[in-house]
Design a protein around this motif. Structure first.
Motif, short mmCIF file in Angstrom:
data_model
loop_
_atom_site.label_atom_id
_atom_site.label_comp_id
_atom_site.label_asym_id
_atom_site.label_seq_id
_atom_site.Cartn_x
_atom_site.Cartn_y
_atom_site.Cartn_z
N ALA A 278 14.24 15.56 82.05
CA ALA A 278 14.20 17.01 80.48
C ALA A 278 13.34 15.85 80.19
N LEU A 279 12.35 14.97 80.12
CA LEU A 279 11.52 14.34 79.19
C LEU A 279 10.08 15.10 80.35
N LYS A 280 10.37 15.25 81.67
CA LYS A 280 8.69 16.03 82.47
C LYS A 280 8.95 17.06 81.60
N MET A 281 10.30 18.15 81.16
CA MET A 281 10.24 19.59 80.96
C MET A 281 8.84 19.37 79.95
N ALA A 282 9.96 18.44 79.21
CA ALA A 282 9.14 18.49 77.69
C ALA A 282 7.43 18.00 77.36
N LEU B 261 5.73 19.22 73.89
CA LEU B 261 6.69 19.03 72.79
C LEU B 261 7.27 17.89 73.27
N ASP B 262 8.67 17.10 72.18
CA ASP B 262 8.93 16.90 71.83
C ASP B 262 10.54 16.82 72.86
N LEU B 263 11.27 15.57 73.41
CA LEU B 263 12.99 15.84 73.69
C LEU B 263 13.51 14.74 72.37
N ALA C 22 20.65 17.20 74.70
CA ALA C 22 19.03 17.06 73.83
C ALA C 22 18.06 18.07 73.93
N LYS C 23 16.46 18.32 72.86
CA LYS C 23 16.29 19.78 72.70
C LYS C 23 15.13 19.48 73.32
N ASP D 97 16.64 24.34 75.47
CA ASP D 97 15.17 23.97 76.13
C ASP D 97 14.51 24.46 74.58
N GLU D 98 12.85 25.20 75.23
CA GLU D 98 12.55 26.05 73.82
C GLU D 98 12.80 26.55 73.23
N ASN D 99 13.25 27.47 74.15
CA ASN D 99 13.43 28.65 73.93
C ASN D 99 15.15 29.38 73.20
N GLY D 100 15.99 27.76 73.00
CA GLY D 100 17.13 27.91 73.29
C GLY D 100 18.14 28.19 74.44
N GLU D 101 17.41 28.17 74.97
CA GLU D 101 18.72 28.38 76.27
C GLU D 101 18.99 27.22 77.22
#
Length: 163
Positions: free
Chosen positions: A28-32, A37-39, A51-52, A14-18
């Motif tokens: 994952a696309l919905k979370m991004a 942000l982008d996946l 993927a990040k 995720d965006e925090n690096g976790e």
């Protein structure tokens, strides 16, 4: 760049690096999208791909910045050429020795060309002697003879490089 992720699931960071573990690609696309942000697929050759969630523009900028920094620190090795005749005077010879030492200290390779004209070709042994004299006088410096003196057309050439 709107490429699709072909895999059904991805290993998500995720965006925090976790590490979020293995998640379905749609989720994952919905979370991004929710995080605005982008996946981005970081490692596609894994199963499932890694993927990040991140800002793609910022990510691309960081990659370009790293590449530019690496290029700046990189030293290209040039081949410097020192041309002389076999009838060289002692002072000129010493100047050429200093030039070769300077080029080698900068990390460049040196091509010593001993030129011969017309009937001088009969005395090619003198040109070889001069090339060997260069090797002898530079043996205390950190220099490697990459190619021994050899006849190339009307010239005797010698290649030197840094150790």
């Amino acid at each position: 760049m709107n490429e699709r992720i072909r895999s059904k699931e991805v290993r998500l960071i995720d965006e925090n690096g976790e590490n979020r573990g293995i998640v379905e690609t749609n989720k994952a696309l919905k979370m991004a999208y929710d995080a605005d942000l982008d996946l981005v697929v970081i490692s596609a050759n894994q199963e499932p791909p890694v993927a990040k969630i991140l800002n793609y523009g910022k990510y691309k900028y960081e990659l370009e910045k790293k590449a530019k920094e690496a290029k700046k620190k990189q030293h290209t090795v040039d081949v410097k050429e020192v041309k002389i005749r076999y009838k060289i005077d002692t002072h000129d010879y010493l100047v050429r020795i200093k030039n070769i030492q300077k080029f080698i200290a900068q990390g460049n390779k040196v091509k010593v060309v001993i030129m011969m004209r017309g009937r001088e070709m009969q005395h090619s042994n003198l040109a070889f002697d001069l090339a060997n004299r260069f090797i002898e006088d530079l043996k205390n410096d950190p220099i490697v003879v990459e190619k021994k003196p050899m006849l190339e057309g009307r010239n005797v050439t010698l290649y030197l490089g840094p150790q």
